[in-house]
Design an enzyme around this catalytic site. Structure first.
Site, PDB file in Angstrom:
ATOM      1  N   GLU A 281       0.840  -1.134  -0.136  1.00 41.27           N
ATOM      2  CA  GLU A 281       0.044  -0.067  -0.108  1.00 41.27           C
ATOM      3  C   GLU A 281       0.906   1.066   0.031  1.00 41.27           C
ATOM      4  O   GLU A 281       0.713   2.199  -0.739  1.00 41.27           O
ATOM      5  CB  GLU A 281      -0.894  -0.055   1.081  1.00 41.27           C
ATOM      6  CG  GLU A 281      -1.848   1.330   1.201  1.00 41.27           C
ATOM      7  CD  GLU A 281      -2.832   1.179   2.329  1.00 41.27           C
ATOM      8  OE1 GLU A 281      -2.709   0.563   3.423  1.00 41.27           O
ATOM      9  OE2 GLU A 281      -3.974   1.645   1.831  1.00 41.27           O
TER      10      GLU A 281
ATOM     11  N   GLU B  85       1.309  10.918  11.066  1.00 41.92           N
ATOM     12  CA  GLU B  85       1.790  10.563  12.553  1.00 41.92           C
ATOM     13  C   GLU B  85       2.094   9.260  12.663  1.00 41.92           C
ATOM     14  O   GLU B  85       3.486   8.920  13.021  1.00 41.92           O
ATOM     15  CB  GLU B  85       0.700  10.837  13.389  1.00 41.92           C
ATOM     16  CG  GLU B  85       0.434  12.463  13.755  1.00 41.92           C
ATOM     17  CD  GLU B  85      -0.196  13.015  12.631  1.00 41.92           C
ATOM     18  OE1 GLU B  85      -1.261  12.368  12.051  1.00 41.92           O
ATOM     19  OE2 GLU B  85      -0.364  14.147  12.295  1.00 41.92           O
TER      20      GLU B  85
HETATM   21  C1  LIG Z   1      -9.916   8.142   1.213  1.00 40.90           C
HETATM   22  C2  LIG Z   1      -9.916   7.041   2.301  1.00 40.90           C
HETATM   23  C3  LIG Z   1      -9.958   5.796   1.685  1.00 40.90           C
HETATM   24  C4  LIG Z   1      -9.700   4.632   2.322  1.00 40.90           C
HETATM   25  N1  LIG Z   1      -9.717   3.376   2.241  1.00 40.90           N
HETATM   26  C5  LIG Z   1      -9.809   2.379   2.996  1.00 40.90           C
HETATM   27  C6  LIG Z   1      -9.853   0.962   2.328  1.00 40.90           C
HETATM   28  O1  LIG Z   1     -10.250   0.677   1.142  1.00 40.90           O
HETATM   29  N2  LIG Z   1      -9.733  -0.150   3.271  1.00 40.90           N
HETATM   30  C7  LIG Z   1      -9.484   0.095   4.664  1.00 40.90           C
HETATM   31  O2  LIG Z   1      -9.287  -0.905   5.478  1.00 40.90           O
HETATM   32  N3  LIG Z   1      -9.321   1.418   5.034  1.00 40.90           N
HETATM   33  C8  LIG Z   1      -9.184   2.526   4.288  1.00 40.90           C
HETATM   34  N4  LIG Z   1      -9.445   3.716   4.747  1.00 40.90           N
HETATM   35  C9  LIG Z   1      -8.942   3.761   6.200  1.00 40.90           C
HETATM   36  C10 LIG Z   1      -7.531   4.228   6.564  1.00 40.90           C
HETATM   37  O3  LIG Z   1      -6.631   3.300   6.365  1.00 40.90           O
HETATM   38  C11 LIG Z   1      -7.651   4.885   7.970  1.00 40.90           C
HETATM   39  O4  LIG Z   1      -8.389   6.170   8.016  1.00 40.90           O
HETATM   40  C12 LIG Z   1      -6.410   5.221   8.626  1.00 40.90           C
HETATM   41  O5  LIG Z   1      -5.659   4.170   8.718  1.00 40.90           O
HETATM   42  C13 LIG Z   1      -6.701   6.145  10.008  1.00 40.90           C
HETATM   43  O6  LIG Z   1      -7.293   5.213  10.899  1.00 40.90           O
HETATM   44  P1  LIG Z   1      -8.493   5.879  11.652  1.00 40.90           P
HETATM   45  O7  LIG Z   1      -9.375   6.660  10.498  1.00 40.90           O
HETATM   46  O8  LIG Z   1      -9.240   5.089  12.366  1.00 40.90           O
HETATM   47  O9  LIG Z   1      -8.041   7.094  12.614  1.00 40.90           O
HETATM   48  P2  LIG Z   1      -7.280   6.939  14.179  1.00 40.90           P
HETATM   49  O10 LIG Z   1      -6.358   5.932  13.931  1.00 40.90           O
HETATM   50  O11 LIG Z   1      -8.167   7.078  14.840  1.00 40.90           O
HETATM   51  O12 LIG Z   1      -6.452   8.270  14.061  1.00 40.90           O
HETATM   52  C14 LIG Z   1      -7.050   9.570  14.321  1.00 40.90           C
HETATM   53  C15 LIG Z   1      -5.900  10.651  14.611  1.00 40.90           C
HETATM   54  O13 LIG Z   1      -5.058  10.170  15.518  1.00 40.90           O
HETATM   55  C16 LIG Z   1      -3.598  10.240  15.402  1.00 40.90           C
HETATM   56  N5  LIG Z   1      -3.148   9.160  15.966  1.00 40.90           N
HETATM   57  C17 LIG Z   1      -3.313   7.706  16.230  1.00 40.90           C
HETATM   58  N6  LIG Z   1      -2.369   6.934  16.710  1.00 40.90           N
HETATM   59  C18 LIG Z   1      -1.522   7.707  16.949  1.00 40.90           C
HETATM   60  C19 LIG Z   1      -0.163   7.770  17.547  1.00 40.90           C
HETATM   61  N7  LIG Z   1       0.176   6.497  17.810  1.00 40.90           N
HETATM   62  N8  LIG Z   1       0.429   8.718  17.648  1.00 40.90           N
HETATM   63  C20 LIG Z   1       0.083   9.772  16.904  1.00 40.90           C
HETATM   64  N9  LIG Z   1      -1.102  10.124  16.323  1.00 40.90           N
HETATM   65  C21 LIG Z   1      -1.981   9.067  16.462  1.00 40.90           C
HETATM   66  C22 LIG Z   1      -3.962   9.658  13.617  1.00 40.90           C
HETATM   67  O14 LIG Z   1      -2.513  10.135  13.047  1.00 40.90           O
HETATM   68  C23 LIG Z   1      -4.926  10.617  13.373  1.00 40.90           C
HETATM   69  O15 LIG Z   1      -4.713  11.776  13.244  1.00 40.90           O
HETATM   70  C24 LIG Z   1      -9.288   4.543   4.011  1.00 40.90           C
HETATM   71  C25 LIG Z   1      -9.506   6.000   4.431  1.00 40.90           C
HETATM   72  C26 LIG Z   1      -9.582   7.296   3.635  1.00 40.90           C
HETATM   73  C27 LIG Z   1      -9.726   8.531   4.099  1.00 40.90           C
END
Ligand SMILES: Cc1cc2nc3c(=O)[nH]c(=O)nc-3n(C[C@H](O)[C@H](O)[C@H](O)COP(=O)(O)OP(=O)(O)OC[C@H]3O[C@@H](n4cnc5c(N)ncnc54)[C@H](O)[C@@H]3O)c2cc1C
Lengths: 382, 404
Positions: free
Chosen positions: B246, B366
């Site tokens: 990815e 991050e």
């Molecule tokens: C356009 C788009 C397409 C996507 N397509 C897919 C897909 O096809 N399949 C799929 O499985 N997923 C998909 N995703 C999901 C994507 O992988 C996740 O949104 C991403 O990994 C972040 O997870 P979360 O949304 O749960 O945010 P969180 O993990 O809840 O993060 C929220 C915030 O907290 C911060 N944060 C979290 N942990 C830490 C840490 N340890 N240190 C510092 N900061 C931290 C993050 O950087 C972020 O700013 C997609 C997302 C988008 C936006």
């Protein structure tokens, strides 16, 4: 496609690192701030063959490329070695271009380093202002490039002044870029010729970076064969060399910062485990690798894509200048209080960053140049 | 240092170019608004055409329908597709990430069954990893798979942000199979038919207004005994393979997404006042520096890959450079053009709206910086509360933390 250094280039880099490691250059940089003399690394440069790096074999040089020059500059930058190649290399690149100008004897001495040259730069005009200009002593109004009037037998007189010229002090030959009626022209002048004055400048803030204000008052020199293309190229070559020095210094700052971040503990944790520190250091790494990629681009373009060399070198200069500033500031802040003291080496890298960023138009001008190159390219393509 | 093609690559490029010149008439518009089903059908047909010519899965082994060529050949194809101004394949997620995961971890039967239709766009795939409570912390997923005495599986839970689920035939899904094991230990990867009974797909609209991703619900979905990919309770290793591909796809593929300095230059240069404006030039020069660095870092990466080196986590840095550089570009272009840039018909409106989400997709900045800091620079990890705790006890621990 192969976008990596050749085995010979890796060896050249290792040899340069090894040569500089035999001299305590960083300590010398600090002592020089207190007035001590800097170690003379010119003999090292001569022995290693760096002095003739950009001169053709027929002149006694090694006929290598810009990328090789950058690799040496990066190793010098890593340890803040004061070796006047930033002046010598672009000057010899100009001297090497075309037939005529300097005699074989002089070219041979430039190649061997028996004679040391300094490039007295002029900034090529761009899409906003076509005039060729030079550094002013102060402020934003750039000075016109020195005026050149041709005389007999390949001689010319030069009048004008150029401030903040790297490595001008102590050079034997000055390769100045000036303007005559038809356009830019390079003239080689003896540093002690009548009408030539080289006044030491700076060298107080960063003692490893000798600069000079050069004044020509009807000074007589020899017209070189290099045309406008080579004179433009020399300006951007100097940019690429400054960027390469910065890359070496960034690598050193990052290594030292990471080492300290692993061993310094606060609140029961190594400070490198805090994201504020960790993320800033990954940003140093990101900028470091971006600078390296752009230097490779510049080195490749110099030989294979001359039309893109101005953009590539400007991008490298922009990235490298900003990277070193960022890395030096991080080196200081990761070290906390000691980072801001004279005992630590961090201030030496900081000083180098602040002076380097302002040379030859400064990094801001390199950013503007890159924009100009790409925008005019796009307009032409449309 | 040499960016020229070898004679063999040049011949390949000529062949690809000639093919594209002949076949471009069949290509759908790069990004059309309007009827989604029609658009998907057109893009599907285009992928099939490319696949039949051998231009999809160029690096896949020949036994799985690929060309068994090196990554540089794939680059040649990408460059020629971009040059021809035609769209790439519909299922970049499948072909770029999920197929290679199946090739690395799947059984012979799975490879036999799934890879060829994936390559041809007959069966599009989606990545069922993220959940409402687990994105960055992917190993915290709660979707549960239980094995029946006959070896089949029962799947229940919810996935979210699933790109392309609305027209996918299959999904690669990470589920928890042993809640009493530590977080990373009790996970298994599955192939899930999207038309199975108990699967519900609901579109989620994005900032652009277009629903490109979905939430997907699994209500006691029955999976065959051979649905697991890789070892049972060994799903984390499989997921890491997908994530590696990815990052590579997003970082190295960003030129193909049009995040190129010359493209943005053309937009600004068309306004002669902007082209001479010092502020515009300063901003454009800075972002062009980043995008050029991205391009030439990509060449370094490709050189390493073509020598058989496996790209490390530093490839993720390219994603940060790409996304931030493109955000700066979209921002500058909107400042130059004014509100017109945000008009839905403008070339820039979709880019501007898409990028904030791309910052999260495929790993947030991050998370990428944590990984690079720890794995490349060797900095110590942050302390964490979930180490060595059975997953089933974690939630209670987290609640305690919030309460205290
Ligand atoms: C356009 C788009 C397409 C996507 N397509 C897919 C897909 O096809 N399949 C799929 O499985 N997923 C998909 N995703 C999901 C994507 O992988 C996740 O949104 C991403 O990994 C972040 O997870 P979360 O949304 O749960 O945010 P969180 O993990 O809840 O993060 C929220 C915030 O907290 C911060 N944060 C979290 N942990 C830490 C840490 N340890 N240190 C510092 N900061 C931290 C993050 O950087 C972020 O700013 C997609 C997302 C988008 C936006």
């Amino acid at each position: 496609m192969n976008f990596d250094l050749s085995d010979e280039q890796v060896l050249l880099r290792e040899a340069a690192r090894d040569a500089f490691s035999r001299v305590r250059t960083v300590e010398a940089a600090r002592e020089a701030l207190e007035g001590a003399a800097l170690p003379d690394l010119w003999a090292t440069a001569q022995q290693a063959g760096w002095t003739g790096l950009l001169l053709d074999e027929q002149h006694g040089g090694a006929a290598l490329g810009a990328i090789d020059a950058m690799l040496v500059a990066a190793e010098a930058g890593r340890v803040l070695a004061s070796v006047p190649l930033l002046g010598h290399l672009p000057a010899t690149a100009i001297a090497n271009a075309g037939a005529g100008g300097l005699d074989e004897g002089t070219l041979g001495k430039l190649a061997s380093g028996e004679l040391r040259a300094a490039y007295v730069p002029a900034r090529p005009g761009d899409d906003v202002d076509p005039a060729w200009t030079t550094e002013p002593r102060s402020g934003r109004r750039r000075a016109p490039a020195p005026a050149v009037v041709r005389g007999d037998e390949g001689l010319a007189t030069v009048s004008g002044s150029v401030a903040w010229v790297p490595d001008a002090v102590g050079a034997d030959v000055l390769v100045a870029v000036g303007m005559e009626a038809g356009g830019p022209v390079a003239v080689a002048l003896g540093a002690s010729a009548e009408g030539v004055t080289v006044e030491p400048a700076g060298g107080v803030y960063d003692a490893t970076r000798p600069l000079g204000h050069v004044t020509f008052d009807d000074a007589c020199g020899r017209v070189l064969a290099a045309g406008e293309v080579e004179l433009r190229r020399a300006w951007f070559l100097a940019h690429a060399l400054i960027a390469a020095e910065s890359l070496g210094a960034v690598e050193e700052c990052l290594e030292r910062s990471v080492a300290y971040a692993k061993e310094r503990y606060t609140f029961g944790r190594a400070i490198g485990s805090y994201q504020a520190i960790k993320h800033a250091l990954t940003e140093v790494l990101r900028r470091q690798e971006n600078t390296r990629s752009l230097l490779y681009y510049a080195g490749w373009a110099y030989d294979s894509k001359p039309d893109e060399f101005a953009a590539a070198a400007s991008a490298a200069r922009a990235a490298g200048g900003a990277a070193l500033d960022f890395a030096a500031r991080e080196l200081i802040s990761v070290h906390g209080g000691i980072g801001a003291t004279w005992e630590h080496d961090a201030p030496l890298f900081f000083r180098r960053a602040q002076v380097s960023r302002r040379l030859l138009g400064g990094t801001g001008d390199a950013v503007d140049r890159l924009a100009g190159e790409l925008l005019t390219g796009a307009a032409a393509a449309a | 240092m040499d960016l020229n093609d070898t004679p063999e690559q040049a011949a390949y490029r000529a062949e690809v170019r000639a093919w594209l010149e002949q076949n471009a008439v069949h290509a759908p518009a790069t990004r059309g608004r309007g009827d989604e089903q029609e658009a998907v059908a057109a893009h599907r047909a285009w992928q099939r055409r490319l696949a039949e010519a051998g231009y999809v899965g160029v690096t896949w082994p020949a036994e799985h329908g690929g060309q068994g060529k090196g990554p540089l050949h794939q680059v040649v194809v990408n460059q020629e597709i971009a040059r021809a101004g035609v769209p790439g394949i519909l299922d970049a997620i499948g072909v770029g990430m999920l197929g290679p995961t199946l090739i690395a971890h799947g059984s012979d039967e799975q490879k036999q069954r799934y890879l060829a239709p994936m390559l041809h766009g007959d069966e599009v795939w989606c990545q069922l990893f993220s959940e409402p409570a687990a994105g960055s912390d992917l190993a915290g997923i709660q979707t549960r798979a239980r094995q029946e005495p006959d070896g089949s599986w029962r799947l229940s839970g919810q996935k979210v942000w699933t790109t392309n689920a609305q027209f996918a035939a299959y999904g690669l899904l990470l589920a928890r199979t042993d809640p009493d094991a530590h977080k990373h230990k009790g996970l298994t990867m599955f192939v899930v038919p999207m038309d199975a009974e108990g699967v519900t797909i609901r579109p989620l609209r994005q900032i652009s207004g277009e629903p490109e991703f979905n939430e997907v619900f699994f209500d006691d979905v029955k999976l065959a005994p051979d649905a697991a990919v890789g070892p049972v309770n060994g799903g984390w290793g499989v997921a890491l393979t997908t994530l590696m591909f990815e990052r590579l796809t997003i970082g190295a593929g960003s030129e193909g997404m049009g995040y190129r300095a010359d493209r943005f230059a053309a937009a600004i240069a068309s306004d002669p006042v902007a082209a001479k404006d010092p502020e515009v030039r300063a901003r454009f020069g800075a972002l062009a520096t980043e995008l050029l660095a991205l391009r030439f870092t990509g060449y370094r990466l490709l050189t390493a890959i073509s020598r058989g080196q496996i790209p490390g986590p530093e490839a993720g840095m390219g994603k940060i450079t790409a996304v931030n550089g493109a955000i700066a570009a979209g921002d500058l272009i909107a400042d130059v053009l004014g509100p017109e840039a945000l008009d839905p018909d403008s070339e820039w409106s979709y880019l501007i709206s898409f990028l904030p989400g791309l910052k999260s997709a495929g790993g947030t900045e991050e998370i990428l910086r944590n990984t690079v800091g720890e794995r490349v620079l060797g900095l110590p990890p942050e302390p964490r509360l979930d180490k060595g705790v059975p997953f089933s006890e974690l939630r209670a621990k987290e609640r305690q933390e919030v309460a205290s």
